[in-house]
Design an enzyme around this catalytic site. Structure first.
Site, short mmCIF file in Angstrom:
data_model
loop_
_atom_site.label_atom_id
_atom_site.label_comp_id
_atom_site.label_asym_id
_atom_site.label_seq_id
_atom_site.Cartn_x
_atom_site.Cartn_y
_atom_site.Cartn_z
N LYS A 17 63.84 -78.65 -12.89
CA LYS A 17 64.07 -77.55 -13.73
C LYS A 17 62.57 -76.72 -13.92
CE LYS A 17 61.89 -78.50 -16.88
NZ LYS A 17 61.28 -79.51 -17.56
N SER A 147 63.13 -88.32 -4.11
CA SER A 147 62.85 -87.27 -4.69
C SER A 147 61.96 -86.21 -3.88
CB SER A 147 62.29 -87.56 -6.11
OG SER A 147 62.44 -86.19 -6.91
N GLY A 154 56.50 -81.96 -15.25
CA GLY A 154 56.84 -80.82 -15.90
C GLY A 154 58.05 -80.20 -15.35
N GLY A 156 61.10 -81.81 -14.73
CA GLY A 156 62.51 -82.05 -15.28
C GLY A 156 62.70 -83.44 -14.37
N SER A 158 62.72 -86.47 -14.95
CA SER A 158 63.25 -87.45 -15.89
C SER A 158 64.98 -87.14 -16.04
CB SER A 158 62.94 -87.77 -17.12
OG SER A 158 62.97 -86.67 -17.96
N GLU A 190 68.06 -89.19 -21.06
CA GLU A 190 66.83 -88.44 -21.42
C GLU A 190 66.41 -89.09 -22.72
OE1 GLU A 190 64.90 -86.96 -19.48
OE2 GLU A 190 65.23 -84.89 -20.23
N ASP A 201 66.49 -79.94 -20.30
CA ASP A 201 66.43 -80.22 -18.81
C ASP A 201 67.74 -80.81 -18.14
OD1 ASP A 201 63.96 -79.69 -19.66
OD2 ASP A 201 62.95 -81.54 -19.34
N1 LIG Z 1 62.29 -90.00 -8.25
C1 LIG Z 1 62.08 -90.95 -9.38
N2 LIG Z 1 62.17 -92.22 -9.14
C2 LIG Z 1 62.29 -93.17 -10.36
N3 LIG Z 1 62.08 -92.77 -11.51
C3 LIG Z 1 61.95 -91.58 -11.65
C4 LIG Z 1 61.75 -90.46 -10.58
N4 LIG Z 1 61.58 -89.35 -11.16
C5 LIG Z 1 61.48 -89.76 -12.33
N5 LIG Z 1 61.55 -90.84 -13.04
C6 LIG Z 1 61.45 -91.43 -14.28
O1 LIG Z 1 61.01 -90.26 -15.06
C7 LIG Z 1 59.97 -90.34 -15.72
C8 LIG Z 1 59.18 -89.11 -16.00
O2 LIG Z 1 59.72 -88.49 -16.94
P1 LIG Z 1 58.86 -87.34 -17.91
O3 LIG Z 1 59.69 -86.65 -18.67
O4 LIG Z 1 57.59 -87.96 -18.48
O5 LIG Z 1 58.24 -86.13 -16.81
P2 LIG Z 1 59.29 -84.96 -16.14
O6 LIG Z 1 60.62 -85.09 -16.60
O7 LIG Z 1 58.80 -84.79 -14.58
O8 LIG Z 1 58.56 -83.71 -17.08
P3 LIG Z 1 59.11 -82.83 -18.13
O9 LIG Z 1 60.02 -83.77 -18.84
O10 LIG Z 1 58.18 -82.40 -18.89
O11 LIG Z 1 60.20 -81.71 -17.44
C9 LIG Z 1 59.17 -91.46 -14.93
O12 LIG Z 1 58.30 -92.22 -15.75
C10 LIG Z 1 60.32 -92.45 -14.24
O13 LIG Z 1 60.68 -93.27 -15.47
C1 LIG Z 2 58.60 -80.52 -23.82
C2 LIG Z 2 60.28 -80.03 -23.64
O1 LIG Z 2 60.46 -79.11 -24.68
C3 LIG Z 2 60.51 -79.82 -22.40
C4 LIG Z 2 60.09 -80.77 -21.33
O2 LIG Z 2 60.77 -80.40 -20.07
C5 LIG Z 2 61.06 -81.32 -24.44
C6 LIG Z 2 62.36 -81.21 -24.40
O3 LIG Z 2 63.01 -79.97 -24.36
O4 LIG Z 2 63.17 -82.10 -24.55
MG LIG Z 3 61.46 -85.05 -18.44
#
Ligand SMILES: Nc1ncnc2c1ncn2[C@@H]1O[C@H](COP(=O)(O)OP(=O)(O)OP(=O)(O)O)[C@@H](O)[C@H]1O
Ligand SMILES: C[C@@](O)(CCO)CC(=O)[O-]
Ligand SMILES: [Mg+2]
Length: 425
Positions: A17, A147, A154, A156, A158, A190, A201
């Protein structure tokens, strides 16, 4: 229960996202606008494990491979006082209470081989929390994830992981595909990774499309007609963790509550104003004032995020290049601290100047640029009976071999592949 009754493999997918307006403030119940990223997706294949008594994780994107056996799971104390029917719990997830302390205590010994607070520990923790909640008696399963979206950037990742794990586990348990349930359980997933997610997200990853979301509002507004907005998405490759960044804002808020509330309120106003503009936005360019106002809001939103301390010099470099070339306005997206920046371009931008921008981003800053459309399909699965033998060979290759993003897209991307992705029961 073993997987004898299961029809394998199970193939599921969910998108990343992009938050256009309102990250961080959305945690404090201010509105935010986000859209799914059509082609930056995460895929999960559940197959039979080599050992019928094991649960295997194969997460090559983070170089994590792990296995638990029945002997490991037998260490979990049996709660003889538990009276609630398990299916009842699955169908009625508690999204309000904190994570279960008992479950966390039970999971901890299963993680003893991993180092706390590492990406592997967190991935295994959230997997186990969902597995023990949704299909604790299933054995002999291998979960492989691939993936095409950057991880921890950033966008999404997770949430998309939570969504696909939940979707597959519910299917394993014989629960028909149900987005409301997937959204609720992936919010709990999450929570395992973030601590205090807003829920935006997982919502976008589950439903796809675009949303105007407010945490306390149970029915987010789904934006049916999201305009096409010219933008460049830059991935700085600077690692960061959403949970740390959300925690940092929480600390600042605890210390400077009045001041932070003013900033957060302003961010809420930015989103409301953006919503107003998007409702009147004409992608054909007939209303340039709308686009100019949108650009101003991008600048203001980024400035407010900087004030909350969630930018990074790497993100500022992207903003400086876009300012210097006067191509548009840049803001961080997602939790910030690195990860991605979005640059909304001015209307009728000179193509040579745009090229100068992307060249500088790639060659000088060594960042990556993503091409993807906003909106598009949420989580979906491929019904087993629609997968031919030939499909299966191609699918297994994508999950088992080191392959490029283009190869993954060719076989799996819903818009490109001929697999019959479904998002109904
Ligand atoms: N392809 C993947 N394989 C395994 N684990 C993953 C994978 N993608 C994400 N993860 C898990 O998600 C975590 C990253 O989550 P984080 O919320 O910090 O970043 P994001 O979701 O990419 O960014 P944001 O929350 O800002 O949108 C990783 O540490 C891991 O635990
Ligand atoms: C930083 C944040 O606002 C967005 C992360 O993608 C956290 C959340 O909404 O859960
Ligand atoms: Mg995340």
């Amino acid at each position: 229960m073993t997987n004898a009754t299961l029809t394998l493999p199970i193939l599921v997918s969910a998108p990343g996202k992009l938050i256009l307006f309102g990250e961080h403030s959305v945690v404090y119940d201010k509105p935010a606008i986000a859209a799914s990223l059509a082609s930056l997706r995460t895929y999960l294949l559940v197959t039979e494990a080599n050992d019928p008594n094991s649960i295997e994780l194969n997460f090559p994107d983070i170089n994590f491979h792990h296995k638990w056996t029945t002997t490991d799971f037998e260490k979990i104390p049996h709660d003889s006082s538990a009276t609630v029917d398990q299916m009842e719990q699955i169908l009625n997830p508690d999204t309000v209470s904190p994570l279960s302390k008992t479950l966390i205590k039970n999971i901890t010994p299963l993680l003893s081989a991993l180092h706390r607070d590492t990406i592997h520990y967190n991935a295994a923790f959230s997997f186990l929390y969902l597995y023990l909640s949704l299909c604790p008696h299933q054995r002999g399963l291998n979960f492989t994830i691939k993936s095409t979206s950057p991880i921890g950037a950033g966008l999404g990742s997770s949430a998309s992981i939570s969504v696909i794990l939940v979707t597959s586990m519910l299917l394993c348990q014989g629960v028909p595909f149900n987005k409301e349930l997937i959204n609720s359980w992936s919010f709990i997933g999450e929570k395992c990774l973030h601590g205090d997610p807003s829920g935006i997200d997982n919502l976008v990853s589950t439903y796809g499309g675009a949303v105007y979301f407010k945490r306390s509002d149970p029915t987010p507004i789904i934006l049916q007609q999201f305009p096409s907005i010219p933008m460049v998405l830059t991935y700085t490759k600077i690692p960061r963790s959403t949970s740390t960044l959300v925690g940092g804002v929480r600390e600042l808020h605890d210390k400077e509550t009045k001041l932070c509330d003013l900033l957060l309120d302003s961010m809420g106003c930015v989103t409301e104003r953006a919503m107003d503009i998007l409702n009147h936005y004409d992608s054909s360019g007939a209303n340039d004032n709308c686009h100019d106002s949108l650009l101003e809001l991008v600048r203001i939103n980024h400035g407010l995020l900087v004030s909350l301390g969630v930018s990074h010099p790497g993100l500022e470099q992207v903003r400086i290049v876009s300012d210097e070339l006067r191509i548009g306005e840049t803001k961080l997206t997602g939790a910030g601290g690195g990860g991605c920046a979005m640059t909304i371009l001015k209307k009728d931008i000179d193509q040579d100047i745009l090229k100068a921008f992307t060249d500088t981003i790639r060659d000088k800053l060594q960042y990556e640029i993503f091409q993807t459309n906003l909106g598009g399909r949420g989580c979906c699965y491929v019904p087993r009976d629609t997968i031919s033998d030939g499909d299966l060979i191609r699918i297994l290759k994508v999950f088992q071999d080191p392959v490029t993003v283009q190869e993954i897209d060719a076989v799996l991307l819903p818009e490109k592949s001929h697999l019959q992705w479904s998002d109904s029961e």
